[in-house]
Design a protein around this motif. Structure first.
Motif, PDB file in Angstrom:
ATOM      1  N   UNK A   1       0.845  -1.155   0.000  1.00 32.24           N
ATOM      2  CA  UNK A   1       0.000   0.000   0.000  1.00 32.24           C
ATOM      3  C   UNK A   1       0.901   1.231   0.000  1.00 32.24           C
ATOM      4  N   UNK A   2       0.562   2.189  -0.809  1.00 34.31           N
ATOM      5  CA  UNK A   2       1.355   3.411  -0.871  1.00 34.31           C
ATOM      6  C   UNK A   2       1.069   4.300   0.338  1.00 34.31           C
ATOM      7  N   UNK A   3       1.981   5.213   0.590  1.00 29.42           N
ATOM      8  CA  UNK A   3       1.782   6.180   1.664  1.00 29.42           C
ATOM      9  C   UNK A   3       0.518   6.998   1.407  1.00 29.42           C
ATOM     10  N   UNK A   4       0.295   7.368   0.143  1.00 26.90           N
ATOM     11  CA  UNK A   4      -0.885   8.166  -0.211  1.00 26.90           C
ATOM     12  C   UNK A   4      -2.170   7.409   0.113  1.00 26.90           C
ATOM     13  N   UNK A   5      -2.207   6.130  -0.216  1.00 26.54           N
ATOM     14  CA  UNK A   5      -3.408   5.325   0.061  1.00 26.54           C
ATOM     15  C   UNK A   5      -3.615   5.155   1.560  1.00 26.54           C
ATOM     16  N   UNK A   6      -2.555   4.886   2.296  1.00 27.77           N
ATOM     17  CA  UNK A   6      -2.668   4.749   3.748  1.00 27.77           C
ATOM     18  C   UNK A   6      -3.167   6.050   4.368  1.00 27.77           C
ATOM     19  N   UNK A   7      -2.599   7.177   3.952  1.00 27.46           N
ATOM     20  CA  UNK A   7      -3.024   8.479   4.473  1.00 27.46           C
ATOM     21  C   UNK A   7      -4.497   8.729   4.185  1.00 27.46           C
ATOM     22  N   UNK A   8      -4.924   8.388   2.987  1.00 25.12           N
ATOM     23  CA  UNK A   8      -6.335   8.570   2.624  1.00 25.12           C
ATOM     24  C   UNK A   8      -7.232   7.719   3.507  1.00 25.12           C
ATOM     25  N   UNK A   9      -6.843   6.456   3.714  1.00 28.54           N
ATOM     26  CA  UNK A   9      -7.674   5.545   4.503  1.00 28.54           C
ATOM     27  C   UNK A   9      -7.788   5.955   5.965  1.00 28.54           C
ATOM     28  N   UNK A  10      -6.727   6.522   6.523  1.00 27.21           N
ATOM     29  CA  UNK A  10      -6.783   6.910   7.940  1.00 27.21           C
ATOM     30  C   UNK A  10      -7.151   8.375   8.132  1.00 27.21           C
ATOM     31  N   UNK A  11      -7.261   9.127   7.035  1.00 30.05           N
ATOM     32  CA  UNK A  11      -7.751  10.489   7.107  1.00 30.05           C
ATOM     33  C   UNK A  11      -6.751  11.520   7.596  1.00 30.05           C
ATOM     34  N   UNK A  12      -5.477  11.340   7.227  1.00 29.48           N
ATOM     35  CA  UNK A  12      -4.455  12.328   7.593  1.00 29.48           C
ATOM     36  C   UNK A  12      -3.708  12.733   6.327  1.00 29.48           C
ATOM     37  N   UNK A  13      -3.039  13.902   6.345  1.00 29.65           N
ATOM     38  CA  UNK A  13      -2.217  14.297   5.192  1.00 29.65           C
ATOM     39  C   UNK A  13      -1.069  13.309   4.967  1.00 29.65           C
ATOM     40  N   UNK A  14      -0.615  13.218   3.721  1.00 29.56           N
ATOM     41  CA  UNK A  14       0.481  12.291   3.392  1.00 29.56           C
ATOM     42  C   UNK A  14       1.733  12.586   4.204  1.00 29.56           C
ATOM     43  N   UNK A  15       2.041  13.871   4.419  1.00 26.07           N
ATOM     44  CA  UNK A  15       3.247  14.214   5.175  1.00 26.07           C
ATOM     45  C   UNK A  15       3.144  13.728   6.622  1.00 26.07           C
ATOM     46  N   UNK A  16       1.963  13.809   7.204  1.00 22.37           N
ATOM     47  CA  UNK A  16       1.747  13.314   8.569  1.00 22.37           C
ATOM     48  C   UNK A  16       1.916  11.807   8.614  1.00 22.37           C
ATOM     49  N   UNK A  17       1.347  11.155   7.639  1.00 19.73           N
ATOM     50  CA  UNK A  17       1.412   9.692   7.580  1.00 19.73           C
ATOM     51  C   UNK A  17       2.859   9.226   7.433  1.00 19.73           C
ATOM     52  N   UNK A  18       3.611   9.825   6.521  1.00 18.04           N
ATOM     53  CA  UNK A  18       4.996   9.386   6.322  1.00 18.04           C
ATOM     54  C   UNK A  18       5.842   9.678   7.559  1.00 18.04           C
ATOM     55  N   UNK A  19       5.582  10.790   8.218  1.00 18.36           N
ATOM     56  CA  UNK A  19       6.313  11.097   9.455  1.00 18.36           C
ATOM     57  C   UNK A  19       6.025  10.097  10.554  1.00 18.36           C
ATOM     58  N   UNK A  20       4.763   9.728  10.699  1.00 19.51           N
ATOM     59  CA  UNK A  20       4.395   8.739  11.725  1.00 19.51           C
ATOM     60  C   UNK A  20       4.995   7.379  11.420  1.00 19.51           C
ATOM     61  N   UNK A  21       5.000   7.002  10.141  1.00 15.98           N
ATOM     62  CA  UNK A  21       5.614   5.722   9.761  1.00 15.98           C
ATOM     63  C   UNK A  21       7.111   5.731  10.057  1.00 15.98           C
ATOM     64  N   UNK A  22       7.780   6.846   9.766  1.00 16.76           N
ATOM     65  CA  UNK A  22       9.212   6.959  10.033  1.00 16.76           C
ATOM     66  C   UNK A  22       9.499   6.778  11.520  1.00 16.76           C
ATOM     67  N   UNK A  23       8.721   7.424  12.372  1.00 20.04           N
ATOM     68  CA  UNK A  23       8.912   7.298  13.822  1.00 20.04           C
ATOM     69  C   UNK A  23       8.677   5.854  14.266  1.00 20.04           C
TER      70      UNK A  23
END
Length: 59
Positions: free
Chosen positions: A1-23
């Motif tokens: 699943x792409x970061x964009x798809x994950x962000x869309x599914x959980x309802x957060x911006x892509x930058x927030x999603x990628x930052x949370x995944x990195x942490x």
């Protein structure tokens, strides 16, 4: 699943999603990822059970 798809599914911006995944990766919460490969779709003869492991900063 792409970061964009994950962000869309959980309802957060892509930058927030990628930052949370990195942490989560840095903390060891996400220890790895996997791919389900359809070996039948490859144009190679079957050789039994093949396994590959990739190691790096994003695996």
């Amino acid at each position: 699943m792409s970061n964009a798809e994950l962000a869309r599914q959980v309802g957060v911006p892509e930058s927030t999603c990628s930052g949370r995944l990195r942490v989560l990766r840095e903390r060891g919460v996400i220890a790895g990822v996997h791919a389900d490969v359809d070996l039948g779709s490859l144009d190679v003869p079957p050789r039994g059970h093949d396994r590959a492991a990739l190691h790096g900063p994003h695996t």
